[in-house]
Design a protein around this motif. Structure first.
Motif, PDB file in Angstrom:
ATOM      1  N   SER A   1     -13.106   8.498  -1.349  1.00 39.20           N
ATOM      2  CA  SER A   1     -13.380   7.309  -2.156  1.00 39.20           C
ATOM      3  C   SER A   1     -12.282   7.089  -3.199  1.00 39.20           C
ATOM      4  O   SER A   1     -11.942   5.945  -3.518  1.00 39.20           O
ATOM      5  N   GLU A   2     -11.715   8.169  -3.725  1.00 44.13           N
ATOM      6  CA  GLU A   2     -10.625   8.049  -4.700  1.00 44.13           C
ATOM      7  C   GLU A   2      -9.358   7.520  -4.032  1.00 44.13           C
ATOM      8  O   GLU A   2      -8.637   6.707  -4.611  1.00 44.13           O
ATOM      9  N   ILE A   3      -9.106   7.991  -2.810  1.00 43.40           N
ATOM     10  CA  ILE A   3      -7.951   7.500  -2.038  1.00 43.40           C
ATOM     11  C   ILE A   3      -8.096   6.000  -1.796  1.00 43.40           C
ATOM     12  O   ILE A   3      -7.155   5.233  -1.975  1.00 43.40           O
ATOM     13  N   MET A   4      -9.286   5.595  -1.387  1.00 46.53           N
ATOM     14  CA  MET A   4      -9.516   4.178  -1.088  1.00 46.53           C
ATOM     15  C   MET A   4      -9.408   3.319  -2.344  1.00 46.53           C
ATOM     16  O   MET A   4      -8.864   2.216  -2.298  1.00 46.53           O
ATOM     17  N   GLN A   5      -9.880   3.829  -3.484  1.00 43.99           N
ATOM     18  CA  GLN A   5      -9.767   3.060  -4.729  1.00 43.99           C
ATOM     19  C   GLN A   5      -8.299   2.903  -5.128  1.00 43.99           C
ATOM     20  O   GLN A   5      -7.870   1.828  -5.530  1.00 43.99           O
ATOM     21  N   LEU A   6      -7.537   3.978  -5.012  1.00 46.02           N
ATOM     22  CA  LEU A   6      -6.107   3.910  -5.320  1.00 46.02           C
ATOM     23  C   LEU A   6      -5.418   2.906  -4.405  1.00 46.02           C
ATOM     24  O   LEU A   6      -4.599   2.104  -4.851  1.00 46.02           O
ATOM     25  N   ALA A   7      -5.759   2.929  -3.122  1.00 44.38           N
ATOM     26  CA  ALA A   7      -5.154   2.003  -2.159  1.00 44.38           C
ATOM     27  C   ALA A   7      -5.534   0.555  -2.476  1.00 44.38           C
ATOM     28  O   ALA A   7      -4.680  -0.336  -2.436  1.00 44.38           O
ATOM     29  N   GLU A   8      -6.805   0.320  -2.799  1.00 42.99           N
ATOM     30  CA  GLU A   8      -7.243  -1.032  -3.146  1.00 42.99           C
ATOM     31  C   GLU A   8      -6.513  -1.542  -4.389  1.00 42.99           C
ATOM     32  O   GLU A   8      -6.086  -2.693  -4.438  1.00 42.99           O
TER      33      GLU A   8
ATOM     34  N   GLU B   1      -5.293   4.853   4.007  1.00 51.85           N
ATOM     35  CA  GLU B   1      -4.696   6.156   4.296  1.00 51.85           C
ATOM     36  C   GLU B   1      -3.170   6.048   4.336  1.00 51.85           C
ATOM     37  O   GLU B   1      -2.465   6.923   3.830  1.00 51.85           O
ATOM     38  N   TRP B   2      -2.651   4.968   4.909  1.00 51.34           N
ATOM     39  CA  TRP B   2      -1.200   4.754   4.969  1.00 51.34           C
ATOM     40  C   TRP B   2      -0.625   4.671   3.555  1.00 51.34           C
ATOM     41  O   TRP B   2       0.387   5.298   3.244  1.00 51.34           O
ATOM     42  N   ILE B   3      -1.273   3.904   2.684  1.00 53.34           N
ATOM     43  CA  ILE B   3      -0.807   3.764   1.298  1.00 53.34           C
ATOM     44  C   ILE B   3      -0.818   5.119   0.601  1.00 53.34           C
ATOM     45  O   ILE B   3       0.157   5.493  -0.068  1.00 53.34           O
ATOM     46  N   ALA B   4      -1.899   5.868   0.753  1.00 56.23           N
ATOM     47  CA  ALA B   4      -1.999   7.182   0.103  1.00 56.23           C
ATOM     48  C   ALA B   4      -0.883   8.109   0.564  1.00 56.23           C
ATOM     49  O   ALA B   4      -0.248   8.780  -0.253  1.00 56.23           O
ATOM     50  N   GLU B   5      -0.630   8.132   1.862  1.00 59.31           N
ATOM     51  CA  GLU B   5       0.373   9.051   2.413  1.00 59.31           C
ATOM     52  C   GLU B   5       1.800   8.569   2.184  1.00 59.31           C
ATOM     53  O   GLU B   5       2.660   9.345   1.762  1.00 59.31           O
ATOM     54  N   LYS B   6       2.079   7.300   2.487  1.00 59.63           N
ATOM     55  CA  LYS B   6       3.459   6.788   2.445  1.00 59.63           C
ATOM     56  C   LYS B   6       3.930   6.377   1.058  1.00 59.63           C
ATOM     57  O   LYS B   6       5.091   6.546   0.722  1.00 59.63           O
ATOM     58  N   ILE B   7       3.032   5.843   0.247  1.00 59.94           N
ATOM     59  CA  ILE B   7       3.427   5.371  -1.080  1.00 59.94           C
ATOM     60  C   ILE B   7       3.339   6.488  -2.112  1.00 59.94           C
ATOM     61  O   ILE B   7       4.222   6.650  -2.949  1.00 59.94           O
ATOM     62  N   TYR B   8       2.262   7.275  -2.039  1.00 59.45           N
ATOM     63  CA  TYR B   8       2.023   8.290  -3.055  1.00 59.45           C
ATOM     64  C   TYR B   8       2.239   9.718  -2.567  1.00 59.45           C
ATOM     65  O   TYR B   8       2.188  10.652  -3.361  1.00 59.45           O
ATOM     66  N   GLY B   9       2.462   9.910  -1.276  1.00 58.27           N
ATOM     67  CA  GLY B   9       2.666  11.254  -0.743  1.00 58.27           C
ATOM     68  C   GLY B   9       1.432  12.132  -0.822  1.00 58.27           C
ATOM     69  O   GLY B   9       1.533  13.355  -0.835  1.00 58.27           O
ATOM     70  N   LEU B  10       0.251  11.525  -0.865  1.00 58.36           N
ATOM     71  CA  LEU B  10      -0.996  12.283  -0.967  1.00 58.36           C
ATOM     72  C   LEU B  10      -1.424  12.769   0.415  1.00 58.36           C
ATOM     73  O   LEU B  10      -1.676  11.971   1.310  1.00 58.36           O
ATOM     74  N   THR B  11      -1.488  14.058   0.565  1.00 63.93           N
ATOM     75  CA  THR B  11      -1.952  14.637   1.816  1.00 63.93           C
ATOM     76  C   THR B  11      -2.988  15.724   1.547  1.00 63.93           C
ATOM     77  O   THR B  11      -3.442  16.373   2.469  1.00 63.93           O
TER      78      THR B  11
END
Length: 87
Positions: free
Chosen positions: A67-74, A50-60
């Motif tokens: 599952s897509e958020i987690m795959q992007l983070a992985e 969740e941190w990667i999605a929000e802080k790196i990609y600005g996804l909110t």
């Protein structure tokens, strides 16, 4: 069932500064002292994703499938340590 929004952002490695902030937040599994239990690892992975999605990609957008958020983070985490941008 509501369809999810597709993430069109390709994964990239974190910058040195982003990685330092990720570690400072206590979310890097490579530095997960005291989180050896299964639940601790799962919690760190979820919070880190969740941190990667929000802080790196600005996804909110709550319409994006988790599952897509987690795959992007992985993928981001893997690229950060491996440097291998090949899919």
């Amino acid at each position: 069932m509501k369809s999810s929004t597709k993430i069109i952002t390709p994964a990239r490695s974190m910058t040195f500064g982003e990685l330092k902030a990720f570690r400072a937040a206590g979310l890097d599994p490579a530095f997960g002292e005291g989180k050896e239990s299964g639940l601790g690892v799962i919690k760190m992975k979820a919070e880190g994703g969740e941190w990667i999605a929000e802080k790196i990609y600005g996804l909110t957008d709550e319409g994006v499938a988790y599952s897509e958020i987690m795959q992007l983070a992985e993928d981001t985490y893997r690229l950060t340590y491996s440097g291998d941008e090949k899919n």
